[in-house]
Design a protein around this motif. Structure first.
Motif, PDB file in Angstrom:
ATOM      1  N   LEU A  59       6.647 -42.958 -17.679  1.00 31.56           N
ATOM      2  CA  LEU A  59       6.809 -41.915 -16.659  1.00 31.56           C
ATOM      3  C   LEU A  59       6.399 -42.429 -15.274  1.00 31.56           C
ATOM      4  CD1 LEU A  59       5.495 -38.758 -18.575  1.00 31.56           C
ATOM      5  CD2 LEU A  59       7.862 -39.285 -17.954  1.00 31.56           C
ATOM      6  N   GLU A  60       5.321 -43.227 -15.239  1.00 33.51           N
ATOM      7  CA  GLU A  60       4.865 -43.788 -13.962  1.00 33.51           C
ATOM      8  C   GLU A  60       5.910 -44.733 -13.376  1.00 33.51           C
ATOM      9  OE1 GLU A  60       1.163 -45.609 -14.905  1.00 33.51           O
ATOM     10  OE2 GLU A  60       0.021 -43.729 -14.824  1.00 33.51           O
ATOM     11  N   GLU A  61       6.491 -45.585 -14.234  1.00 34.04           N
ATOM     12  CA  GLU A  61       7.507 -46.518 -13.759  1.00 34.04           C
ATOM     13  C   GLU A  61       8.758 -45.776 -13.287  1.00 34.04           C
ATOM     14  OE1 GLU A  61       7.515 -49.622 -13.065  1.00 34.04           O
ATOM     15  OE2 GLU A  61       5.477 -49.997 -13.763  1.00 34.04           O
ATOM     16  N   GLN A  62       9.160 -44.738 -14.012  1.00 36.60           N
ATOM     17  CA  GLN A  62      10.327 -43.949 -13.602  1.00 36.60           C
ATOM     18  C   GLN A  62      10.081 -43.265 -12.264  1.00 36.60           C
ATOM     19  OE1 GLN A  62      10.648 -41.510 -17.119  1.00 36.60           O
ATOM     20  NE2 GLN A  62      12.254 -42.797 -18.008  1.00 36.60           N
ATOM     21  N   ARG A  63       8.855 -42.775 -12.063  1.00 31.50           N
ATOM     22  CA  ARG A  63       8.519 -42.140 -10.787  1.00 31.50           C
ATOM     23  C   ARG A  63       8.537 -43.157  -9.646  1.00 31.50           C
ATOM     24  NH1 ARG A  63       3.920 -42.177  -8.301  1.00 31.50           N
ATOM     25  NH2 ARG A  63       2.772 -42.825 -10.163  1.00 31.50           N
ATOM     26  N   GLU A  64       7.980 -44.358  -9.896  1.00 32.99           N
ATOM     27  CA  GLU A  64       7.952 -45.387  -8.856  1.00 32.99           C
ATOM     28  C   GLU A  64       9.365 -45.867  -8.513  1.00 32.99           C
ATOM     29  OE1 GLU A  64       5.366 -48.401 -10.344  1.00 32.99           O
ATOM     30  OE2 GLU A  64       3.541 -47.183 -10.107  1.00 32.99           O
ATOM     31  N   ILE A  65      10.225 -45.932  -9.506  1.00 29.24           N
ATOM     32  CA  ILE A  65      11.625 -46.331  -9.246  1.00 29.24           C
ATOM     33  C   ILE A  65      12.301 -45.311  -8.344  1.00 29.24           C
ATOM     34  CG2 ILE A  65      13.901 -46.547 -10.343  1.00 29.24           C
ATOM     35  CD1 ILE A  65      12.466 -47.915 -12.696  1.00 29.24           C
ATOM     36  N   GLU A  66      12.002 -44.020  -8.573  1.00 28.27           N
ATOM     37  CA  GLU A  66      12.604 -42.966  -7.740  1.00 28.27           C
ATOM     38  C   GLU A  66      12.021 -42.965  -6.328  1.00 28.27           C
ATOM     39  OE1 GLU A  66      15.086 -41.038  -8.389  1.00 28.27           O
ATOM     40  OE2 GLU A  66      15.356 -41.667 -10.480  1.00 28.27           O
ATOM     41  N   GLU A  67      10.714 -43.173  -6.218  1.00 26.86           N
ATOM     42  CA  GLU A  67      10.042 -43.063  -4.929  1.00 26.86           C
ATOM     43  C   GLU A  67      10.112 -44.345  -4.099  1.00 26.86           C
ATOM     44  OE1 GLU A  67       6.073 -41.831  -5.774  1.00 26.86           O
ATOM     45  OE2 GLU A  67       6.643 -39.802  -6.411  1.00 26.86           O
ATOM     46  N   ASP A  68      10.126 -45.500  -4.748  1.00 18.80           N
ATOM     47  CA  ASP A  68      10.119 -46.774  -4.016  1.00 18.80           C
ATOM     48  C   ASP A  68      11.040 -47.786  -4.706  1.00 18.80           C
ATOM     49  OD1 ASP A  68       9.571 -48.825  -2.287  1.00 18.80           O
ATOM     50  OD2 ASP A  68       7.567 -49.257  -3.099  1.00 18.80           O
TER      51      ASP A  68
END
Length: 252
Positions: free
Chosen positions: A99-108
């Protein structure tokens, strides 16, 4: 011993596209054999330690049966629960990191793309080929996130069931752990008793230790006979300590 020609033929057959595809698909599945092996090792060690301690103290054979079965069920259940919780924690860690990696891909996405670039640059990719690899991986966000889990965090994506892991451990603990007390149970229920049940228990448990160690060699870079002997010696050492304690405390 296989001849050089036979080894070459075997290597050629094992590297056909179909065989390679099959091995890779099997690697994607979690193996519960490791859970089984370590449950078996602990079952043999702890139960035989009980038998050795009772034998060293020169107590009644019935005591071996009572303490052995109590240990078999209680410690086996404890190991299964521990394995269940440990496996569940690993799964939760994997889900949280995903979930953290998916969020970082979306945000940055630019920063995450640069991480992919540097990961594969360390593998030897350069120039246009490196950029092509980066674009191919980051074109699919699912592959992108999974690549980050494996390459950045070193996490396995093999699906694992905490219930199956716990069951494999508990089953192995019971199946192998009952071996040390089997001669005593036989003498209790059968009219044809065996003489010196502790000798039979030691012999059967030694064979079990060696067999488990040989099986364990699948997970370590050791020959099966070396791993088998090592496990047998370590299990024997644990039993010797328990036997010695029994001898020292038998007057209590």
């Amino acid at each position: 011993m296989l001849s050089l020609f036979q080894r070459q033929q075997h290597q050629e057959k094992s590297h056909t596209p179909e065989q390679v595809r099959l091995r890779l698909s099997q690697m994607e599945q979690h193996s519960y054999l490791k859970d089984f092996v370590y449950g078996a090792v602990d079952g043999a060690v702890t139960t035989f330690a009980v038998v050795s301690g009772v034998a060293g103290a020169n107590l009644m054979p019935q005591v071996v049966i009572i303490l052995g079965i109590a240990n078999l069920l209680a410690d086996g259940f404890s190991m299964a629960v521990s394995n269940y919780l440990g496996t569940r924690t690993e799964k939760q860690q994997l889900e949280k990191t995903l979930l953290e990696e998916q969020r970082e891909i979306e945000e940055d996405p630019v920063g995450e793309q640069e991480e992919i670039r540097q990961i594969y640059a360390k593998k030897g990719f350069t120039g246009d080929l490196l950029e092509q690899v980066v674009l191919t991986i980051t074109a699919d966000k699912r592959i992108w996130a999974h690549t980050m889990l494996q390459e950045e965090h070193g996490l396995s994506l093999s699906p694992v069931s905490e219930w199956k892991a716990a069951l494999a451990t508990f089953t192995a603990f019971l199946l192998v752990g009952i071996i040390p007390i089997a001669p005593y149970l036989w003498n209790y229920v059968s009219v044809h008793s065996v003489g010196n049940p502790f000798w039979w228990s030691s012999t059967c448990t030694g064979i079990a230790f060696f067999s488990i160690g040989a099986l364990k060699s699948r997970f370590v870079s050791k020959p099966w006979y070396t791993s088998g002997l090592e496990t047998m010696l370590l299990g024997g050492a644990a039993a010797s300590v328990a036997y010695l304690v029994g001898v020292l405390l038998k007057g209590i």
